[in-house]
Design an enzyme around this catalytic site. Structure first.
Site, PDB file in Angstrom:
ATOM      1  N   GLY A   1       0.824  -1.206   0.000  1.00  0.00           N
ATOM      2  CA  GLY A   1       0.000   0.000   0.000  1.00  0.00           C
ATOM      3  C   GLY A   1       0.850   1.244   0.000  1.00  0.00           C
ATOM      4  CG  ASN A   2      -0.356   4.625  -1.661  1.00  0.00           C
ATOM      5  OD1 ASN A   2      -1.057   5.481  -1.145  1.00  0.00           O
ATOM      6  ND2 ASN A   2      -0.764   3.900  -2.707  1.00  0.00           N
ATOM      7  NE  ARG A   3       3.545   7.793   5.580  1.00  0.00           N
ATOM      8  CZ  ARG A   3       3.956   9.061   5.542  1.00  0.00           C
ATOM      9  NH1 ARG A   3       4.710   9.481   4.567  1.00  0.00           N
ATOM     10  NH2 ARG A   3       3.593   9.900   6.481  1.00  0.00           N
ATOM     11  CB  SER A   4      -2.645   8.158  -0.637  1.00  0.00           C
ATOM     12  OG  SER A   4      -3.736   8.999  -0.937  1.00  0.00           O
TER      13      SER A   4
END
Ligand code: C5P
Length: 222
Positions: A29-32
């Site tokens: 995933g990512n931190r958005s």
């Protein structure tokens, strides 16, 4: 003062980060946080637009006065936004879409005991949704992309943005600098907007709500 300058317009906004599963319990995933995309959806709604928010994973609740389609992976997002874009006047791709996904997803939990002390992860590229939408767009449609970069030198950041604009072919590119502290989960943002020829058409900093309104101003003034 209430502005209804988007009345009758159909806007599709994507927001949040995609998750690409490795197994039933793990993902890449990512931190958005989804905050900027949600702010764009809300601002468009307030200005009278009919809004569909395609929500990947958000750290905040989705607004309850817009239609929401929840997705998880890049390919789910691709399907939803392609369907919605068919009838949209404006598409704003705020979502942080994973560029790659695991080449295979295990149907059961990957066990450390089985894989041993090191584990090679193989990834394959996801479709570039923004590039596809831009290539297939109608002449009367406006497609907006985002570029979140960790480059802090302003000139180098602009150069990255201009190259990205060429690859993606969108009408506008909203560039912002993200790092460990800025950009993603905060309530403030600082952006530069380029038009399709790479010219700076807007610069804004402030709350994500005010930045959202400024982005919509650029789109409506075209
Ligand atoms: O290449 P990069 O991920 O930085 O591009 C960011 C822009 O492209 C965002 O608007 C994002 O929503 C979009 N994107 C996409 N499909 C991908 C990767 C990014 O539409 N696979």
């Amino acid at each position: 003062a209430e502005r209804r300058d988007l009345a009758g317009k159909h806007i599709v906004v994507t927001a949040g980060g995609t998750r690409e599963p490795l197994d039933p319990v793990r993902y890449l995933g990512n931190r958005s946080s989804g905050k900027q995309g949600v702010a764009v959806a809300q601002a468009a709604r307030q200005r009278g637009a009919e809004v569909v928010l395609i929500a990947a994973h958000l750290d905040i609740p989705a607004p309850d006065d817009v239609e929401v389609r929840s997705v998880s992976t890049a390919r789910e997002l691709q399907r939803a936004v392609t369907e919605e874009a068919a009838t949209a006047d404006i598409v704003v791709m705020t979502a942080a879409v994973a560029d790659f996904r695991p080449a295979s997803t295990s149907t059961s939990k990957i066990k450390k005991e089985k894989v041993g002390d090191s584990y090679q992860l193989s990834l394959v590229a996801n479709p570039d949704i923004l590039a596809e939408l831009s290539a297939g767009k109608r002449a009367d449609q406006v497609v907006v992309g985002f570029a979140a970069e960790t480059e802090s030198d302003p000139q180098a950041l602009l150069e990255l943005g201009r190259r990205k604009l060429e690859r993606k072919g969108c009408d506008y590119l909203v560039i912002n600098n993200v790092g460990w502290k800025t950009g993603f989960s905060t309530d403030e943002n600082e952006v530069v907007v380029l038009d399709s020829r790479g010219r700076i058409v807007m610069e804004a900093s402030g709350s994500k709500a005010s930045v959202a309104d400024r982005i919509l101003d650029v789109i409506t003034s075209a």
